[in-house]
Design an enzyme around this catalytic site. Structure first.
Site, PDB file in Angstrom:
ATOM      1  N   ARG A  20       0.862  -1.177   0.000  1.00 27.33           N
ATOM      2  CA  ARG A  20       0.000   0.000   0.000  1.00 27.33           C
ATOM      3  C   ARG A  20       0.900   1.230   0.000  1.00 27.33           C
ATOM      4  O   ARG A  20       1.943   1.254   0.676  1.00 27.33           O
ATOM      5  CB  ARG A  20      -0.895   0.029   1.248  1.00 27.33           C
ATOM      6  CG  ARG A  20      -2.069  -0.949   1.200  1.00 27.33           C
ATOM      7  CD  ARG A  20      -3.133  -0.501   0.195  1.00 27.33           C
ATOM      8  NE  ARG A  20      -4.289  -1.381   0.136  1.00 27.33           N
ATOM      9  CZ  ARG A  20      -4.436  -2.392  -0.722  1.00 27.33           C
ATOM     10  NH1 ARG A  20      -3.487  -2.671  -1.602  1.00 27.33           N
ATOM     11  NH2 ARG A  20      -5.536  -3.127  -0.714  1.00 27.33           N
TER      12      ARG A  20
ATOM     13  N   GLU B  98      -3.193   7.871  -3.885  1.00 31.40           N
ATOM     14  CA  GLU B  98      -3.743   7.416  -5.174  1.00 31.40           C
ATOM     15  C   GLU B  98      -5.053   8.112  -5.475  1.00 31.40           C
ATOM     16  O   GLU B  98      -5.871   8.291  -4.567  1.00 31.40           O
ATOM     17  CB  GLU B  98      -3.973   5.893  -5.126  1.00 31.40           C
ATOM     18  CG  GLU B  98      -2.670   5.128  -5.063  1.00 31.40           C
ATOM     19  CD  GLU B  98      -2.868   3.619  -5.007  1.00 31.40           C
ATOM     20  OE1 GLU B  98      -3.976   3.133  -5.300  1.00 31.40           O
ATOM     21  OE2 GLU B  98      -1.899   2.940  -4.668  1.00 31.40           O
TER      22      GLU B  98
ATOM     23  N   HIS C 173      -1.091   0.631  -9.768  1.00 32.08           N
ATOM     24  CA  HIS C 173      -1.730  -0.348  -8.868  1.00 32.08           C
ATOM     25  C   HIS C 173      -2.319  -1.536  -9.656  1.00 32.08           C
ATOM     26  O   HIS C 173      -3.525  -1.769  -9.629  1.00 32.08           O
ATOM     27  CB  HIS C 173      -2.823   0.334  -8.032  1.00 32.08           C
ATOM     28  CG  HIS C 173      -3.088  -0.375  -6.735  1.00 32.08           C
ATOM     29  ND1 HIS C 173      -3.476   0.269  -5.579  1.00 32.08           N
ATOM     30  CD2 HIS C 173      -3.046  -1.694  -6.409  1.00 32.08           C
ATOM     31  CE1 HIS C 173      -3.656  -0.609  -4.612  1.00 32.08           C
ATOM     32  NE2 HIS C 173      -3.400  -1.820  -5.094  1.00 32.08           N
TER      33      HIS C 173
HETATM   34  C1  DGY Z   1      -5.395  -5.948  -3.041  1.00 30.35           C
HETATM   35  O1  DGY Z   1      -6.094  -6.922  -3.342  1.00 30.35           O
HETATM   36  O2  DGY Z   1      -5.313  -5.538  -1.886  1.00 30.35           O
HETATM   37  C2  DGY Z   1      -4.635  -5.300  -4.123  1.00 30.35           C
HETATM   38  O3  DGY Z   1      -4.002  -4.154  -3.737  1.00 30.35           O
HETATM   39  C3  DGY Z   1      -5.517  -5.056  -5.324  1.00 30.35           C
HETATM   40  O4  DGY Z   1      -5.283  -6.080  -6.150  1.00 30.35           O
END
Ligand code: DGY
Length: 328
Positions: A237, A266, A284
């Site tokens: 993240r 983001e 992402h």
């Molecule tokens: C998640 O699943 O947490 C990813 O960041 C998106 O694919």
């Protein structure tokens, strides 16, 4: 028929299955819902399939109403959920663990290799018509083989990422909340403290969940502790990294490069980031394969169908409502 809302189009097949027994409505726009739209659309629904871009907090839970039984995230990460607020209301929250480990780990490797060998930068040079022929000092990068791979966070994705290091004969070190002896045996990995991880990793990949304790896990101080030849990879993240500090560190060559799939704010990027040559940035997409996104859809739908049928879902993440511990 129960009413289900889906906050953005996901692969069709699982939605068709859901439609056979429930009334399903989907955000018709190819963009996340605005906050006002989200508050309006959840009203009166029995279940909602959400994305990591939807903040699900008390206000949204109250807007949905007391009949709403589940918010099923179409993601493994669930930092967009207010877990306590949902649990207080008895609303089940679920995620999609397991099915995206390989795609995400492979993507982290793609970024690592792309940065190490300067592939996007070299491609930009070539496409711009600036190449004047082979040169011995052009686009020199970092060897990956026999280097030290550092892993922060050893959940399912971190372990999957580590398992691929054998192909490059790398030394693997990791830092995690707890030691994982099985992993150490399987991957020949060594548990180290965070300071050692930062100091010794040639490539450092982040696989931590975002929580208050992991926010800015990498900041100016941590970047300064890394090797000047080090590469940082983040597919977890964005807020795990202080992006402003990273821009400064990349610009001043405190570290050598970075590969980022996720960003602190983001979809916005910290000013200066996109102008740097020594960072590879992608929007992402770590889990963005046909197979993985379909599998994520199947899990989210299965979780909704279980709850609406009165069964415990496979992937409940509320501590007091679940039967199994949550997975990343
Ligand atoms: C998640 O699943 O947490 C990813 O960041 C998106 O694919």
């Amino acid at each position: 028929m129960s009413k289900v809302y889906v906050t953005r189009q996901i692969p069709q097949e699982p939605l068709d299955r859901l439609r056979r027994s429930h009334e399903v409505e989907i955000n018709p726009h190819d963009r996340p819902l605005t906050r006002d739209e989200l508050l309006r659309e959840v009203r009166g629904r029995d279940a909602v399939i959400t994305l990591l871009t939807d903040t699900i907090d008390s206000e949204v839970l109250d807007a949905a109403g007391p009949q709403c039984r589940i918010f099923a995230n179409y993601a493994v990460g669930y930092n967009n959920f207010d877990l306590d607020a949902a649990t207080r209301r008895g609303v089940i929250l679920t995620n999609t663990p397991g099915v995206l480990d390989e795609a995400t780990a492979t993507h982290a490797w793609s970024l690592l290799l792309a940065v190490a060998r300067r592939i996007p930068e070299a491609e930009r040079h070539l496409r711009a018509g600036r190449w004047n022929g082979w040169g011995p000092l052009q686009f020199l990068g970092q060897d990956v083989d026999h280097k030290t791979l550092g892993i922060a966070g050893l959940g399912r994705i971190g372990s999957q990422f580590a398992s691929k290091a054998a192909a490059f004969n790398m030394r693997v070190i990791y830092h995690n909340l707890v030691r994982v002896p099985e992993f150490e045996q399987a991957c020949g990995a060594t548990f180290v403290d965070k300071a050692t991880l930062l100091r010794e990793a040639d490539f450092l990949s982040l696989h931590l969940p975002l929580m208050p304790e992991t926010r800015h896990y990498i900041g100016a101080q941590e970047l300064a502790a890394m090797k000047p030849t080090a590469v940082l990879v983040n597919t977890g993240r964005g807020p795990l990294v202080d992006e402003q500090a990273l821009v400064a560190a990349l610009r001043d060559r405190v570290i050598w490069g970075a590969g980022l799939d996720v960003f602190e704010h983001e979809p916005l990027l910290t000013p200066g980031l996109a102008e740097l040559e020594n960072v590879v940035i992608v929007p992402h997409i770590a889990s963005a394969t046909f197979e993985t996104r379909l599998a994520m859809g199947r899990i989210a739908v299965e979780n909704v169908m279980s709850v609406l049928a009165g069964r415990p879902p496979q992937n409940c993440i509320n501590p007091s409502l679940r039967h199994e511990p949550p997975q990343f």
